[in-house]
Scaffold this motif. Structure first.
Motif, PDB file in Angstrom:
ATOM      1  N   ALA A  71      57.859  15.985  68.570  1.00 18.60           N
ATOM      2  CA  ALA A  71      56.707  16.222  67.691  1.00 18.60           C
ATOM      3  C   ALA A  71      56.569  17.713  67.392  1.00 18.60           C
ATOM      4  O   ALA A  71      56.298  18.097  66.248  1.00 18.60           O
ATOM      5  CB  ALA A  71      55.433  15.678  68.329  1.00 18.60           C
ATOM      6  N   ALA A  72      56.794  18.559  68.385  1.00 21.36           N
ATOM      7  CA  ALA A  72      56.692  20.006  68.175  1.00 21.36           C
ATOM      8  C   ALA A  72      57.768  20.503  67.217  1.00 21.36           C
ATOM      9  O   ALA A  72      57.503  21.348  66.350  1.00 21.36           O
ATOM     10  CB  ALA A  72      56.793  20.740  69.506  1.00 21.36           C
ATOM     11  N   VAL A  73      58.978  19.962  67.325  1.00 19.20           N
ATOM     12  CA  VAL A  73      60.063  20.369  66.438  1.00 19.20           C
ATOM     13  C   VAL A  73      59.752  19.944  65.006  1.00 19.20           C
ATOM     14  O   VAL A  73      59.902  20.729  64.061  1.00 19.20           O
ATOM     15  CB  VAL A  73      61.413  19.781  66.906  1.00 19.20           C
ATOM     16  CG1 VAL A  73      62.503  20.048  65.901  1.00 19.20           C
ATOM     17  CG2 VAL A  73      61.793  20.343  68.262  1.00 19.20           C
ATOM     18  N   TYR A  74      59.309  18.720  64.817  1.00 18.91           N
ATOM     19  CA  TYR A  74      58.969  18.254  63.474  1.00 18.91           C
ATOM     20  C   TYR A  74      57.756  19.023  62.931  1.00 18.91           C
ATOM     21  O   TYR A  74      57.703  19.359  61.750  1.00 18.91           O
ATOM     22  CB  TYR A  74      58.695  16.749  63.464  1.00 18.91           C
ATOM     23  CG  TYR A  74      59.942  15.915  63.314  1.00 18.91           C
ATOM     24  CD1 TYR A  74      60.415  15.578  62.057  1.00 18.91           C
ATOM     25  CD2 TYR A  74      60.660  15.467  64.411  1.00 18.91           C
ATOM     26  CE1 TYR A  74      61.557  14.813  61.888  1.00 18.91           C
ATOM     27  CE2 TYR A  74      61.814  14.701  64.265  1.00 18.91           C
ATOM     28  CZ  TYR A  74      62.251  14.382  63.003  1.00 18.91           C
ATOM     29  OH  TYR A  74      63.389  13.635  62.841  1.00 18.91           O
ATOM     30  N   ARG A  75      56.776  19.309  63.797  1.00 23.35           N
ATOM     31  CA  ARG A  75      55.588  20.051  63.382  1.00 23.35           C
ATOM     32  C   ARG A  75      55.966  21.451  62.882  1.00 23.35           C
ATOM     33  O   ARG A  75      55.361  21.977  61.951  1.00 23.35           O
ATOM     34  CB  ARG A  75      54.605  20.169  64.549  1.00 23.35           C
ATOM     35  CG  ARG A  75      53.190  20.501  64.137  1.00 23.35           C
ATOM     36  CD  ARG A  75      52.195  20.492  65.311  1.00 23.35           C
ATOM     37  NE  ARG A  75      52.216  19.255  66.059  1.00 23.35           N
ATOM     38  CZ  ARG A  75      52.665  19.134  67.326  1.00 23.35           C
ATOM     39  NH1 ARG A  75      53.131  20.163  67.980  1.00 23.35           N
ATOM     40  NH2 ARG A  75      52.648  17.968  67.937  1.00 23.35           N
ATOM     41  N   SER A  76      56.998  22.041  63.497  1.00 27.44           N
ATOM     42  CA  SER A  76      57.415  23.390  63.102  1.00 27.44           C
ATOM     43  C   SER A  76      57.960  23.430  61.670  1.00 27.44           C
ATOM     44  O   SER A  76      57.994  24.491  61.052  1.00 27.44           O
ATOM     45  CB  SER A  76      58.460  23.934  64.080  1.00 27.44           C
ATOM     46  OG  SER A  76      59.696  23.256  63.909  1.00 27.44           O
ATOM     47  N   MET A  77      58.405  22.297  61.152  1.00 26.96           N
ATOM     48  CA  MET A  77      58.947  22.229  59.794  1.00 26.96           C
ATOM     49  C   MET A  77      57.879  21.896  58.739  1.00 26.96           C
ATOM     50  O   MET A  77      58.167  21.894  57.551  1.00 26.96           O
ATOM     51  CB  MET A  77      60.047  21.166  59.722  1.00 26.96           C
ATOM     52  CG  MET A  77      61.243  21.452  60.594  1.00 26.96           C
ATOM     53  SD  MET A  77      62.178  22.863  60.044  1.00 26.96           S
ATOM     54  CE  MET A  77      62.906  22.205  58.561  1.00 26.96           C
ATOM     55  N   ALA A  78      56.664  21.614  59.192  1.00 24.85           N
ATOM     56  CA  ALA A  78      55.607  21.176  58.274  1.00 24.85           C
ATOM     57  C   ALA A  78      55.066  22.337  57.448  1.00 24.85           C
ATOM     58  O   ALA A  78      54.877  23.443  57.948  1.00 24.85           O
ATOM     59  CB  ALA A  78      54.480  20.524  59.058  1.00 24.85           C
TER      60      ALA A  78
END
Length: 180
Positions: A71-78
């Motif tokens: 979730a943190a990795v995907y959140r970083s791309m938001a």
């Protein structure tokens, strides 16, 4: 559909008014739209296929949110107005792309990209008769786009080289070249 900013009456309000108007909050903005009506016709084959794909994408996105690291990795791309769930849905919808494939000596270089991340690239070498000679995983280059596989056997003219790129949700794309 209307968007309202700084409206005292609609700020923080969401839901439906009767069966005519729906109010939503998205990315800090209030969106007013016509209420969705129930379907009158049965879904077509393409619509059912799209619904299945969306169901798979949402299941993947929920799995991403259940894993704090992912979730943190995907959140970083938001971007603003997006979240990890949105990015995971988009990733599940879009398969990787193999932009280029070339043979350089015993090395097979595959340029594979994805809207999020290419997880793995596998390369297989087949004889002209279709017999698999070897197969293995390519190693990602420093630029994050080029993947290199070093062949053990020499690919002779007429041999086929097949590359398969896979992203985190499991989408696969393949590309084949014939050695001249």
């Amino acid at each position: 559909m209307a968007k309202a900013d700084n409206n005292v009456l609609l700020s923080k309000l969401s839901g439906s008014i009767g069966k005519q108007v729906t109010i939503k909050q998205r990315g800090g903005k209030t969106i007013v739209s016509k209420a969705q009506q129930p379907r009158e016709k049965a879904a077509t084959g393409k619509q059912l296929e799209a619904q299945d794909k969306f169901t798979e994408a949402t299941a993947y996105a929920k799995g991403v949110l259940a894993d704090p690291e992912m979730a943190a990795v995907y959140r970083s791309m938001a971007q603003p107005g997006q979240n990890a769930y949105n990015i995971a849905i988009r990733d599940a919808y879009n398969p990787p792309v193999i932009e280029n494939m070339e043979k350089a000596g015993n090395n097979i270089i595959v340029r594979a990209t994805d809207d999020f991340r290419v997880y793995r690239v596998t390369v297989g070498i087949y004889s002209a008769e279709g017999v698999m000679l070897e197969e293995g995983n390519a190693l990602m280059g420093r630029n994050g786009k080029d993947w290199m596989y070093t062949a053990i056997t020499e690919a002779l003219p007429g041999c086929r080289v097949m590359a398969v790129a896979e992203d985190l949700p499991g989408n696969r794309t393949n590309r084949e070249i014939v050695i001249a």
